[in-house]
Motif scaffolding. Structure first.
Motif, PDB file in Angstrom:
ATOM      1  N   SER A 261     -52.640  29.586  38.413  1.00 28.70           N
ATOM      2  CA  SER A 261     -53.860  29.437  38.273  1.00 28.70           C
ATOM      3  C   SER A 261     -54.863  30.656  38.496  1.00 28.70           C
ATOM      4  CB  SER A 261     -54.255  28.309  39.312  1.00 28.70           C
ATOM      5  OG  SER A 261     -54.125  28.850  40.768  1.00 28.70           O
ATOM      6  N   ASP A 262     -55.988  30.599  38.138  1.00 28.25           N
ATOM      7  CA  ASP A 262     -56.940  31.686  38.387  1.00 28.25           C
ATOM      8  C   ASP A 262     -56.942  31.936  39.795  1.00 28.25           C
ATOM      9  OD1 ASP A 262     -57.248  31.858  35.832  1.00 28.25           O
ATOM     10  OD2 ASP A 262     -59.267  30.971  35.756  1.00 28.25           O
ATOM     11  N   GLU A 263     -57.019  30.923  40.719  1.00 34.65           N
ATOM     12  CA  GLU A 263     -57.146  31.151  42.045  1.00 34.65           C
ATOM     13  C   GLU A 263     -55.913  31.709  42.533  1.00 34.65           C
ATOM     14  OE1 GLU A 263     -59.750  27.798  40.671  1.00 34.65           O
ATOM     15  OE2 GLU A 263     -57.484  28.412  40.598  1.00 34.65           O
ATOM     16  N   LEU A 264     -54.715  31.559  42.064  1.00 31.53           N
ATOM     17  CA  LEU A 264     -53.578  32.048  42.851  1.00 31.53           C
ATOM     18  C   LEU A 264     -53.238  33.743  42.339  1.00 31.53           C
ATOM     19  CD1 LEU A 264     -51.067  29.195  42.315  1.00 31.53           C
ATOM     20  CD2 LEU A 264     -51.919  30.050  44.494  1.00 31.53           C
ATOM     21  N   MET A 265     -53.849  33.645  41.101  1.00 29.40           N
ATOM     22  CA  MET A 265     -53.824  35.113  40.547  1.00 29.40           C
ATOM     23  C   MET A 265     -54.837  35.981  41.361  1.00 29.40           C
ATOM     24  SD  MET A 265     -51.642  35.731  37.859  1.00 29.40           S
ATOM     25  CE  MET A 265     -52.153  36.987  36.874  1.00 29.40           C
ATOM     26  N   ALA A 266     -56.163  35.403  41.750  1.00 31.09           N
ATOM     27  CA  ALA A 266     -56.822  36.316  42.395  1.00 31.09           C
ATOM     28  C   ALA A 266     -56.360  36.512  43.796  1.00 31.09           C
ATOM     29  CB  ALA A 266     -58.332  35.543  42.628  1.00 31.09           C
ATOM     30  N   ASP A 332     -46.766  28.922  54.388  1.00 30.08           N
ATOM     31  CA  ASP A 332     -47.817  27.584  54.172  1.00 30.08           C
ATOM     32  C   ASP A 332     -49.064  28.128  53.437  1.00 30.08           C
ATOM     33  OD1 ASP A 332     -45.758  25.842  55.138  1.00 30.08           O
ATOM     34  OD2 ASP A 332     -46.554  26.406  57.064  1.00 30.08           O
ATOM     35  N   THR A 333     -49.202  29.304  53.051  1.00 26.33           N
ATOM     36  CA  THR A 333     -50.442  29.432  52.402  1.00 26.33           C
ATOM     37  C   THR A 333     -50.202  29.170  50.960  1.00 26.33           C
ATOM     38  OG1 THR A 333     -49.177  31.559  51.610  1.00 26.33           O
ATOM     39  CG2 THR A 333     -50.668  31.765  53.296  1.00 26.33           C
ATOM     40  N   ALA A 334     -51.234  28.934  49.947  1.00 30.28           N
ATOM     41  CA  ALA A 334     -51.334  28.492  48.685  1.00 30.28           C
ATOM     42  C   ALA A 334     -50.401  29.399  48.020  1.00 30.28           C
ATOM     43  CB  ALA A 334     -52.838  28.574  48.212  1.00 30.28           C
ATOM     44  N   LEU A 335     -50.120  30.562  48.165  1.00 24.39           N
ATOM     45  CA  LEU A 335     -49.000  31.236  47.263  1.00 24.39           C
ATOM     46  C   LEU A 335     -47.734  30.707  47.657  1.00 24.39           C
ATOM     47  CD1 LEU A 335     -50.274  34.991  46.890  1.00 24.39           C
ATOM     48  CD2 LEU A 335     -49.593  33.609  45.093  1.00 24.39           C
ATOM     49  N   ASP A 336     -47.498  30.680  49.104  1.00 22.86           N
ATOM     50  CA  ASP A 336     -46.136  30.131  49.537  1.00 22.86           C
ATOM     51  C   ASP A 336     -45.660  28.879  49.023  1.00 22.86           C
ATOM     52  OD1 ASP A 336     -43.856  30.394  51.171  1.00 22.86           O
ATOM     53  OD2 ASP A 336     -44.874  28.855  52.282  1.00 22.86           O
ATOM     54  N   LEU A 337     -46.662  27.878  49.122  1.00 20.59           N
ATOM     55  CA  LEU A 337     -46.430  26.550  48.603  1.00 20.59           C
ATOM     56  C   LEU A 337     -46.224  26.656  47.104  1.00 20.59           C
ATOM     57  CD1 LEU A 337     -49.201  24.640  50.577  1.00 20.59           C
ATOM     58  CD2 LEU A 337     -46.858  24.698  50.999  1.00 20.59           C
ATOM     59  N   ASP A 350     -36.490  34.050  25.634  1.00 17.40           N
ATOM     60  CA  ASP A 350     -37.501  34.188  24.880  1.00 17.40           C
ATOM     61  C   ASP A 350     -39.085  34.173  25.943  1.00 17.40           C
ATOM     62  OD1 ASP A 350     -37.092  31.343  25.381  1.00 17.40           O
ATOM     63  OD2 ASP A 350     -38.112  30.805  23.856  1.00 17.40           O
ATOM     64  N   LEU A 351     -38.459  33.733  27.260  1.00 17.75           N
ATOM     65  CA  LEU A 351     -39.537  33.491  28.285  1.00 17.75           C
ATOM     66  C   LEU A 351     -39.370  33.798  29.637  1.00 17.75           C
ATOM     67  CD1 LEU A 351     -42.349  32.138  28.619  1.00 17.75           C
ATOM     68  CD2 LEU A 351     -41.271  29.908  29.142  1.00 17.75           C
ATOM     69  N   LYS A 352     -40.188  34.313  30.687  1.00 17.94           N
ATOM     70  CA  LYS A 352     -40.059  34.495  32.007  1.00 17.94           C
ATOM     71  C   LYS A 352     -40.951  33.831  32.515  1.00 17.94           C
ATOM     72  CE  LYS A 352     -39.686  38.942  33.645  1.00 17.94           C
ATOM     73  NZ  LYS A 352     -40.042  40.261  34.031  1.00 17.94           N
ATOM     74  N   VAL A 353     -40.168  32.891  33.754  1.00 23.09           N
ATOM     75  CA  VAL A 353     -41.206  32.173  34.456  1.00 23.09           C
ATOM     76  C   VAL A 353     -41.125  32.594  35.802  1.00 23.09           C
ATOM     77  CG1 VAL A 353     -41.717  29.742  35.447  1.00 23.09           C
ATOM     78  CG2 VAL A 353     -40.659  30.067  33.031  1.00 23.09           C
ATOM     79  N   ARG A 354     -42.124  33.385  36.556  1.00 27.50           N
ATOM     80  CA  ARG A 354     -41.847  33.860  37.608  1.00 27.50           C
ATOM     81  C   ARG A 354     -42.114  32.962  38.765  1.00 27.50           C
ATOM     82  NH1 ARG A 354     -44.459  37.297  34.205  1.00 27.50           N
ATOM     83  NH2 ARG A 354     -44.088  39.481  34.364  1.00 27.50           N
ATOM     84  N   MET A 355     -41.494  33.401  40.045  1.00 29.37           N
ATOM     85  CA  MET A 355     -41.666  32.612  41.444  1.00 29.37           C
ATOM     86  C   MET A 355     -43.095  33.007  41.936  1.00 29.37           C
ATOM     87  SD  MET A 355     -39.596  32.235  44.728  1.00 29.37           S
ATOM     88  CE  MET A 355     -39.928  33.746  45.496  1.00 29.37           C
ATOM     89  N   LEU A 356     -43.456  34.327  41.854  1.00 26.54           N
ATOM     90  CA  LEU A 356     -44.587  34.867  42.358  1.00 26.54           C
ATOM     91  C   LEU A 356     -45.248  35.415  41.428  1.00 26.54           C
ATOM     92  CD1 LEU A 356     -43.180  36.779  45.565  1.00 26.54           C
ATOM     93  CD2 LEU A 356     -44.264  34.597  45.610  1.00 26.54           C
ATOM     94  N   PRO A 357     -46.724  35.626  41.414  1.00 20.34           N
ATOM     95  CA  PRO A 357     -47.641  36.086  40.519  1.00 20.34           C
ATOM     96  C   PRO A 357     -47.254  37.517  40.002  1.00 20.34           C
ATOM     97  CG  PRO A 357     -48.949  34.678  41.773  1.00 20.34           C
ATOM     98  CD  PRO A 357     -47.622  34.762  42.599  1.00 20.34           C
ATOM     99  N   ARG A 551     -36.219  34.562  44.539  1.00 20.63           N
ATOM    100  CA  ARG A 551     -35.630  33.357  45.038  1.00 20.63           C
ATOM    101  C   ARG A 551     -36.133  32.776  46.391  1.00 20.63           C
ATOM    102  NH1 ARG A 551     -30.143  35.745  43.465  1.00 20.63           N
ATOM    103  NH2 ARG A 551     -30.050  36.182  45.522  1.00 20.63           N
ATOM    104  N   TYR A 552     -36.659  31.643  46.533  1.00 12.05           N
ATOM    105  CA  TYR A 552     -37.474  31.206  47.590  1.00 12.05           C
ATOM    106  C   TYR A 552     -36.627  31.062  48.831  1.00 12.05           C
ATOM    107  CZ  TYR A 552     -41.131  28.883  50.601  1.00 12.05           C
ATOM    108  OH  TYR A 552     -41.780  28.459  51.575  1.00 12.05           O
ATOM    109  N   GLY A 553     -35.198  30.857  48.536  1.00 12.45           N
ATOM    110  CA  GLY A 553     -34.414  30.669  49.720  1.00 12.45           C
ATOM    111  C   GLY A 553     -34.421  31.955  50.186  1.00 12.45           C
ATOM    112  N   ASP A 554     -34.089  33.094  49.409  1.00 11.56           N
ATOM    113  CA  ASP A 554     -33.881  34.440  50.251  1.00 11.56           C
ATOM    114  C   ASP A 554     -35.112  35.051  50.830  1.00 11.56           C
ATOM    115  OD1 ASP A 554     -32.254  34.338  47.849  1.00 11.56           O
ATOM    116  OD2 ASP A 554     -32.109  36.409  47.735  1.00 11.56           O
ATOM    117  N   LEU A 555     -36.198  34.631  50.467  1.00 12.63           N
ATOM    118  CA  LEU A 555     -37.702  34.531  51.006  1.00 12.63           C
ATOM    119  C   LEU A 555     -37.511  33.899  52.415  1.00 12.63           C
ATOM    120  CD1 LEU A 555     -40.600  36.112  51.478  1.00 12.63           C
ATOM    121  CD2 LEU A 555     -41.386  34.101  49.967  1.00 12.63           C
ATOM    122  N   LEU A 556     -37.184  32.686  52.562  1.00 19.11           N
ATOM    123  CA  LEU A 556     -36.837  32.310  53.792  1.00 19.11           C
ATOM    124  C   LEU A 556     -36.315  32.917  54.816  1.00 19.11           C
ATOM    125  CD1 LEU A 556     -36.564  28.489  52.741  1.00 19.11           C
ATOM    126  CD2 LEU A 556     -38.668  29.446  53.777  1.00 19.11           C
TER     127      LEU A 556
END
Length: 680
Positions: A261-266, A332-337, A350-357, A551-556
């Motif tokens: 979303s625009d909010e998460l990108m900002a 528990d921030t918006a980015l984290d959730l 043909d596509l990359k789906v990122r976990m973080l912006p 990987r979110y598990g690695d971040l945890l």
């Protein structure tokens, strides 16, 4: 008694039939000719209405038939003109519950005693009515107001549906046969919403098949439109310009978010621009180290770097530096959730789906060459014999001096660069083997699709030096992290794997048949809260911390370790982590399915471009009526008929011809090249 020449009406197969009495058969029974040109016997007490002297029974049959048909039409025409709604409204106001005879209703409607024709017309109208009146014995009752309104509403809906169908069926047929160059067929005026609704149903069927709620409706529409192809719903979405020819259906089924979303990108941009992570004075300054990264040339999320230092006495210090995503993404921030909901980055041809912006994943967190970056470093000391002396984990600042691809890293390693680091990696691998690790080399096959839709498949060496170096350093860091968490009794996500069902022989080089057989005995790895042995790696403790950008598990785990190193209580208690693990399971399973499905799809598209061409394959298994072969260039496995008169044991190379490819069904059919072309 009914005299000959009388026109009579009676019920026959739930319809009011018209007939001419020809003669008296027996008392109470007459012989008639019906409006369907049949002669039959009729009981007098079955007659509803009669008109004496209608026609001479001796008239020619053709004249009788025509007269009867005309009489039937007259009565039906009269019935169609009787406004039962008006009659109901007139009676309902003062007599809502009163029963009425047919004669009584006829007198009210016609203003006097009705003749047989009028009575027949009213009778026919009442018998076909399902809205205003209902018959009970010989009388008619008025339906209630609410019931009438509901029935009229249902009828209107059905009428609208039928009208829509009259328009939508030709529209679908036209869309199928003559879509516009840019996709789609113009919506019929006044039916735009109906067309959009039908396309929504078609989309649902494309994604869910027979499980779709509107499957039967769509199937009926397509049948009426003369569209019978099995993949018609998918093709219609393409022809409508809503999907591409290569649409990723699993993305839709899983409702996978691709963009942010625009909010998460900002928010990501704000975090990426802040100076705090680098300005943290508690970080160990390691910018003097000659850090380098090894990644695929297409990688933008660079989450690990390596360094090597010579120590006094001949020892070495290995640095494994991990992107410090925890310094930017707080719990528990918006980015984290959002990262938690995604669970992992997904890499498709043909596509990359990122976990973080991207401002974080590709820039601030990524260990980009030439830039200072916050990192979480594993510093591991070894003596000259590669015995581990000490290991330290620390928040740091690094400066990557060089970015290498796997190919350029192989060239450097073969030229003797980082010789001791590669030797350490091989020693670590040998040590794990001695502890029971299973090493079955399997080549990496990179499948990519460029912006023009061109498919490329590159097969890398299974045991290239760069691959060994990168993988062993990652295993080393993850092992140290796992041991630290287990020894401190902290809640953690541990990777484990049970021993194979059957001993598997180690191999230095890739052997397709051996690797195929080994897969049958390997047990699936698990992710859980209890430390357990990872037999595949030959380690007692193993977690994953080396890809916190992806990987979110690695971040945890990075957060948990940093909290413990700082002398604080664990950031996550067992109950919290158990809940987080439960939330991660589904998106992780879906990401695995997406990567496998899309990889297979594009490999099959690649093979589709090579129909009827010959290619090399290796027999990996045999069945009484077929071989299982692996195509050498893309490692795709499929069935192949036996070579006539030539039994081929596993491991045999065989030329095959690609005869059939169904990408959407993951079907490939190959046949052996004729026996006159002697296989190797």
């Amino acid at each position: 008694m009914i005299p000959p020449g009388t026109l009579v009406e009676f019920l026959q197969n739930k319809r009011v039939a018209v007939a001419l009495c020809l003669r008296q058969d027996k008392p109470g029974r007459v012989f008639v000719r019906t409006d369907e040109a049949r002669e039959e016997k009729l009981l007098e007490d079955k007659v509803l209405f009669s008109v004496a002297g209608f026609l001479d029974p001796a008239s020619p049959p053709e004249q009788i038939d025509e007269a009867l048909r005309r009489a039937a039409r007259d009565r039906e025409d009269l019935a169609s003109t009787i406004p039962l709604a008006d009659l109901w409204a007139l009676l309902h106001e003062d007599h809502p519950t009163e029963p009425f005879s047919l004669a009584g209703l006829a007198e009210i409607y016609f203003g006097s005693a009705a003749d047989p024709v009028q009575s027949s017309g009213l009778y026919r109208a009442l018998e076909s009515d399902r809205v205003f009146f209902t018959r009970k014995a010989e009388n008619y009752l008025l339906r209630g107001k609410i019931q009438v309104e509901e029935t009229l509403q249902r009828q209107q809906v059905e009428a609208n549906r039928l009208r829509e169908r009259e328009v939508l069926v030709p529209w679908l047929s036209n869309l199928w046969q003559k879509p516009s160059p840019n996709g789609g067929a113009a919506f019929p005026e006044g039916f735009e919403d109906a067309c959009r609704r039908i396309l929504t149903w078609i989309r649902e069927v494309s994604l869910q098949g027979v499980e779709a709620r509107r499957f039967k409706d769509v199937h009926a529409l397509l049948k009426e439109a003369g569209i019978s192809r099995k993949d018609a719903p998918f093709q219609l979405m393409v022809k409508a310009g809503l999907w591409s020819e290569h649409e990723n259906l699993l993305l839709h089924r899983f409702r996978t978010s691709v963009d942010f979303s625009d909010e998460l990108m900002a928010e990501a941009r704000r975090l990426a621009d802040q100076a705090e992570p680098l300005a943290d004075s508690s970080r160990l300054d390691l910018r003097h180290l000659e850090c380098f990264t090894i990644d695929d040339v297409f990688t933008t999320e660079i989450d690990d770097a390596l360094s090597l230092e010579e120590l006094p006495g001949g020892g070495i210090r290995v640095g494994i530096h991990i992107a410090d995503a925890a310094a930017y993404v707080t719990p528990d921030t918006a980015l984290d959730l959002e990262a938690r909901a995604r669970a992992t980055a997904i890499y498709l041809p043909d596509l990359k789906v990122r976990m973080l912006p991207p401002p974080l994943a590709d820039e601030a967190c990524s260990l980009v060459a030439g830039q200072d970056r916050p990192a979480f470093s594993f510093l591991v000391d070894y003596d000259p014999d590669f015995v581990q002396v000490r290991a330290e984990m620390v928040s740091s600042t690094i400066h990557v001096r060089e970015r290498l691809s796997y190919e350029s890293a192989d060239e450097a390693l073969q030229a003797g660069r980082w010789e001791r680091l590669l030797a350490l990696a091989r020693a670590l691998r040998d040590g794990r083997r001695a502890e029971g690790a299973v090493t079955v080399p399997f080549p990496r096959v990179n499948v990519r699709v460029d912006s023009q839709g061109r498919i490329s498949i590159e097969r890398e060496a299974a045991n290239a030096p760069s691959q060994v170096l990168v993988s062993e350093m990652a295993v080393l860091a993850n092992r140290i992290a796992g041991e630290f968490l287990a020894e401190n009794g902290a809640a953690a996500l541990f990777r484990s794997q049970e021993a194979p069902d059957k001993p598997i022989e180690d191999a230095e080089e890739y052997d397709p048949a051996r690797a195929y057989a080994a897969r049958r005995f390997m047990r699936k790895g698990t992710l859980g809260m209890t430390p357990a042995r990872h037999h595949g790696l030959g380690l007692d403790y193993y977690t994953q911390v080396t890809s916190p950008i992806r990987r979110y598990g690695d971040l945890l785990m990075q957060r948990q370790i940093k909290a413990l190193l700082a002398g604080r209580s664990p950031l996550y208690e067992p109950a919290q982590l158990e809940e987080l693990l439960g939330a991660l399971r589904q998106p992780l399973e879906q990401s695995d399915a997406l990567e496998k499905d899309r990889r297979t799809y594009w490999i099959l598209r690649y093979l589709e471009e090579r129909l009827w061409q010959e290619t090399d394959a290796v027999v990996v298994a045999n069945h009484p009526d077929k071989h299982i072969v692996q195509l050498c260039d893309c490692l795709f496995e499929t069935e192949c008929a036996h070579v006539p008169g030539r039994p081929l044991p596993p491991g045999s190379r065989i030329p095959v011809r690609i005869e059939l490819v169904w990408p959407r069904d993951s079907v490939v059919r190959v046949s052996p090249v004729g026996p006159e072309e002697d296989p190797d």
